[in-house]
Every structure is written in C-alpha cells, then in structure tokens.
Design a protein around this motif. Sequence first.
Motif, PDB file in Angstrom:
ATOM      1  N   UNK A  38       0.843  -1.192   0.000  1.00 41.86           N
ATOM      2  CA  UNK A  38       0.000   0.000   0.000  1.00 41.86           C
ATOM      3  C   UNK A  38       0.880   1.244   0.000  1.00 41.86           C
ATOM      4  N   UNK A  39       0.735   2.106  -1.005  1.00 42.08           N
ATOM      5  CA  UNK A  39       1.477   3.369  -0.958  1.00 42.08           C
ATOM      6  C   UNK A  39       0.892   4.263   0.124  1.00 42.08           C
ATOM      7  N   UNK A 112     -10.066  11.124   0.667  1.00 44.71           N
ATOM      8  CA  UNK A 112     -11.258  10.383   0.255  1.00 44.71           C
ATOM      9  C   UNK A 112     -12.058   9.897   1.470  1.00 44.71           C
TER      10      UNK A 112
ATOM     11  N   UNK B  34      -4.402   4.106  -2.572  1.00 46.00           N
ATOM     12  CA  UNK B  34      -4.459   3.112  -1.493  1.00 46.00           C
ATOM     13  C   UNK B  34      -5.863   2.506  -1.394  1.00 46.00           C
ATOM     14  N   UNK B  35      -6.869   3.357  -1.557  1.00 45.70           N
ATOM     15  CA  UNK B  35      -8.254   2.870  -1.494  1.00 45.70           C
ATOM     16  C   UNK B  35      -8.553   1.934  -2.657  1.00 45.70           C
ATOM     17  N   UNK B  37      -6.410   0.038  -4.233  1.00 48.28           N
ATOM     18  CA  UNK B  37      -5.732  -1.239  -3.966  1.00 48.28           C
ATOM     19  C   UNK B  37      -6.556  -2.074  -2.985  1.00 48.28           C
ATOM     20  N   UNK B  38      -7.035  -1.435  -1.916  1.00 47.75           N
ATOM     21  CA  UNK B  38      -7.822  -2.173  -0.918  1.00 47.75           C
ATOM     22  C   UNK B  38      -9.150  -2.663  -1.498  1.00 47.75           C
ATOM     23  N   UNK B  41      -8.448  -5.704  -3.568  1.00 46.86           N
ATOM     24  CA  UNK B  41      -8.156  -6.862  -2.717  1.00 46.86           C
ATOM     25  C   UNK B  41      -9.368  -7.264  -1.872  1.00 46.86           C
TER      26      UNK B  41
END
Lengths: 182, 74
Positions: A38-39, A112, B34-35, B37-38, B41
């Motif tokens: 995770x970046x 976000x 990041x969101x 990617x999550x 997954x």
Amino acid sequence: MSVLMWAVLALLGGLAVVWVGGRRAQPAREPLPEGVELPATARQRAAWGARGAGLLLSGGAAAGVIVNGPDRTYEDDGVRLLFTALVLAAVAAAAGVTMWAKRPGAKAGALDERDQAILAQAPAAQAVAVLVTLAIWTVGLTERFHGAGAVPVFYLYLLFWSCLLVNLLAEPVGILAGYRRS
Amino acid sequence: MARAEIRNRIRRLRFEHGEMTQQELADRVGCTRQTIILLEQERYVPSLALALRITRAFGVPVESVFELAEEEGT
C-alpha cells in the motif's frame, strides 16, 4: 521512585492508551496477499511527520530536564526558556501538521471517504490518554511529596506540558493506527 | 473485520479499459490509490457514492462491477 521516572511513566502510559485506543477504534483488516503493497497517502505521511517531529522535539525537552535536573531546569532562566521553547515547538509541529492533514484536499481525491473515516476515529483515545497521564502524575507527585505537603511549581508545569503533548500526539498516532488496520 | 462481503471486478475492468492504472482510476473517481488497492483486494467496502463513481468511470451498470458474495456453505 523519582519524580522523573513518574514523568516518563505518565508519558508512556498516555501514549500506550493512545495506541491501544487507536487500534480498538479500527477493526483489523485481513492481511494483504504477498507482493501487494500500500502506498502511503498524503495524510499518512503527514501523521508520520507530526509524530516524528513531536516526539523528537519533546524528547529533546525531556533530555534537557534529565541532564540538568528538575531544580536547575526551573531555577536557571536560560535552561527553562530552552525547555519551554522545545516543548512549544513540539506542540506547534504536532498541531501544525495535524491541521494541514485535515485541510480540504487541494486536489480531488487527496482526502477520500476512507481518509475521512480514519481521521474521524483517530482522536478516539485522546481524552482517556490525557486522563491516564494525569492520573499517573497525580499518583507520582502524591507519593513523592506526601511528606512535604506541597508540590514544587516546576512539576505542575511539567504535568501541564506532558498532558498537552499526549493530547496532541494522540491524533497522529490514532491516524497511523487507523491506516494500519482499516 | 472479515473479508468484505461485496465482490468486485475492478481489477479486470481496469485492464479491459486500456490497462488503466490504479492511479488513473483513483484520479477519475476521486479517491486515493491506497483505497483502489484495498478495493481490488476486497479489503474495503466502498460507500454507495464511491461505488457509483467507479461504475460511471467504466461506463457499466453497478451489477457489472459489484456483487454480493455468496455466504459460505450455501
């Protein structure tokens, strides 16, 4: 136990509550598969900065008290001013970065819905952490100065600053715990 | 938290849409990489608003992207 040890215990107790509270506020996420990284988000980097700067500067102030001793720190104007300047800088750094992290995103998507949920839950343990810090201080000062019947002013000064620092560091620590878990 | 009960095809749809990068999709729908990617997954369940923005980015109906996972043992 010396008052300085009680002071260290009070700070560590407060920060431990912050960390545990931050973890409890966020349900644990399943670990990601191997190879998926995770970046860091902008808010996560800001929280790292706030925590790092706050700990570094407040650590410097604590080291000053330990090296000079509480009496000299209070009696010597130069040492006391240096201590106060370091603590104020730690407060300004932690508060400044936290405020920056909460500003409305300059770019769409910079903050976000997940960031907002983490930011909202980050202060979950703030009040309890300050109370724990205060409680440990109170027990320590009572134990140490019970016989004297009075507490030197400098310790009340330290008590205030340590509670303020725990309060300010609670938020970035809560944010980092949130990103690790949610 | 247990794995999200909402399945999605975001990763496949990205590749079907010109190998769109995670960052490009994040920029289009207004969230962080990041969101994304999550989400891919299935470690994060998006709000309805974000889910709708994602489906709009791909130009497909919601049910083409998200579906309710079957319960275990059924």
